[in-house]
Design an enzyme around this catalytic site. Structure first.
Site, short mmCIF file in Angstrom:
data_model
loop_
_atom_site.label_atom_id
_atom_site.label_comp_id
_atom_site.label_asym_id
_atom_site.label_seq_id
_atom_site.Cartn_x
_atom_site.Cartn_y
_atom_site.Cartn_z
N ARG A 168 -2.48 -10.67 19.60
CA ARG A 168 -2.08 -10.68 21.01
C ARG A 168 -3.28 -11.06 21.85
NH1 ARG A 168 1.02 -5.08 21.57
NH2 ARG A 168 0.52 -4.83 19.39
N ASP A 176 -5.70 -12.21 24.85
CA ASP A 176 -5.73 -11.92 26.29
C ASP A 176 -5.78 -13.19 27.12
OD1 ASP A 176 -5.74 -9.07 26.38
OD2 ASP A 176 -7.79 -9.10 25.61
N ARG A 181 -14.69 -9.40 21.61
CA ARG A 181 -15.53 -9.70 22.77
C ARG A 181 -16.57 -8.62 23.03
NH1 ARG A 181 -10.89 -10.59 27.02
NH2 ARG A 181 -12.64 -10.47 28.47
#
Lengths: 262, 262
Positions: free
Chosen positions: B55, B57, B202
């Site tokens: 999923r 972002d 990240r």
């Protein structure tokens, strides 16, 4: 604060996708020239007019565009590149800027321009390459493209490859080299010439792709040149595959290879 | 035309810049899922819900995202990839699509995800890299970054690297490898794990950049993991440098390098 007038030279990179091209056009169109001139006016507190080595069209990118301008007022020049990058939009950046000789012109002092054209050669299009490479899915014979390209090298009248004739002056140009290489799914065409007529790089690439795809003979380049008519050449390849990659001067070669994103 | 229900699997690429992320959000936000589902509904004449391996972002790209969906009606499957690409917007493309085992799920059948993070490491920002790489101009010691990265490999509770805790289930993940290489002005971080928590890739990169920039000790990774608190780790690196590059299944590895060729 005023100082002695100076000529400044800067190397500029841009993602041409969202621009109407280098040359000024009235808003809401965005031009590279207007964005640069508006930031320069802010930094120097005077009206500044830039001269560019290559007048790139809408959608055409640059990694090594060179501009020059005259300024009357002082600005701490060691900070100019940083100040420009802090004020320009994300799709334009300045690689370097320096004081140049008083009579330097980004356009008239240049003796070689180098363009790079990216073709994404694969059956399916690529979302990541869509802004930066022309998608071509037909078969391509690179050897035939190289044979055709070789016939264009040298001093020729390139009128047949010119999308819009110059207001004045000849249509003769000297092409130093056209190199074609394959890198993963990409066909990269490197073009070097003393100068390029409007759409000349893209029309050469469009014609070479037809040769590669067997829709045109590799031996037909001399006839196209001799015709001196735009009808004789192939289509203008799309703008988004093209990069003004470098300009050569007596004391600078701004070439920077464009990245391939895939 | 109706047929027997089938499970289809497709490999998807996208430029995440102009999307709100993979998951549906109400218009005018654009999600990858909504774009795909709307084209699938048009082609199959039925409502189709996709499942994705990762999923991603808002702003995160993909070269090897995998989706699966069930369809009741027939569609000439040999033409499905072409038909999808003809109907999808330019910033999403489908690399391939096939019929999969009935119980295949792009999400639950995956046993490894691979993310790639691009940092443009240069004093000046680059207009051409601005959508696809995070600009970092400070100094970076890659050896220290590699030492820190090695401490994160293995099975650990990655809660400290998790931006938003999952609704249920553990925060333990197994990282197979974190490789860091330099290519021209780019630092490329490759991360492989059985799964990633929200913002985990990240936050790992943001923490490694702090280590590389001497704002954090390379030996501090064990303490960060042990803290089990998001405060302990470094900042979340920006979304636009990240790519979901591949997903591994028993019978497919969708990896495709988001290559920056110099």
């Amino acid at each position: 604060m005023s100082g002695s007038p100076k000529t400044i030279r800067a190397v500029v990179e841009y993602d041409g996708t969202d621009f109407c091209g280098l040359q000024y056009q009235p808003p809401p169109l965005r031009s590279i020239a207007a964005e640069l001139e508006s930031v320069l006016a802010k930094l120097f507190h005077e009206r500044i007019k830039i001269t560019a080595a290559g007048r790139t069209d809408a959608g055409v990118h640059a990694t090594g565009q060179v501009i020059s301008f005259r300024c009357e007022r002082d600005f701490p020049l060691e900070r100019l590149t940083l100040a420009l990058n802090a004020n320009l939009p994300p799709d334009i950046s300045v690689r370097e800027s320096h004081v140049a000789a008083d009579d330097f012109s980004a356009r008239f002092s240049a003796f070689e321009r180098r363009y790079v054209y990216h073709t994404y050669h694969a059956p399916m299009r690529s979302a990541l390459a869509h802004r930066f490479a022309h998608h071509f899915y037909g078969s391509l014979d690179l050897e035939k493209m190289r044979t055709a390209a070789a016939a264009l090298v040298g001093e020729h009248d390139f009128r047949s490859f010119c999308g819009e004739l110059p207001e004045r002056g000849p249509t003769v140009r000297t092409v130093q080299a056209i190199d074609i290489e394959e890198r993963r799914e990409f066909i990269v065409v490197n073009l070097r010439a003393d100068g390029f007529l409007r759409h000349m790089a893209r029309t050469i690439v469009g014609t070479l792709l037809e040769v590669g795809n067997a829709r045109r003979q590799a031996g037909g380049m001399h006839d196209i040149l001799a015709a001196r008519s735009r009808e004789a050449a192939g289509p203008t390849a799309p703008a988004h595959g093209l990069y003004l990659a470098g300009v050569r001067y007596a004391d600078l070669d701004s070439f920077k290879e464009p990245l391939l994103l895939a």
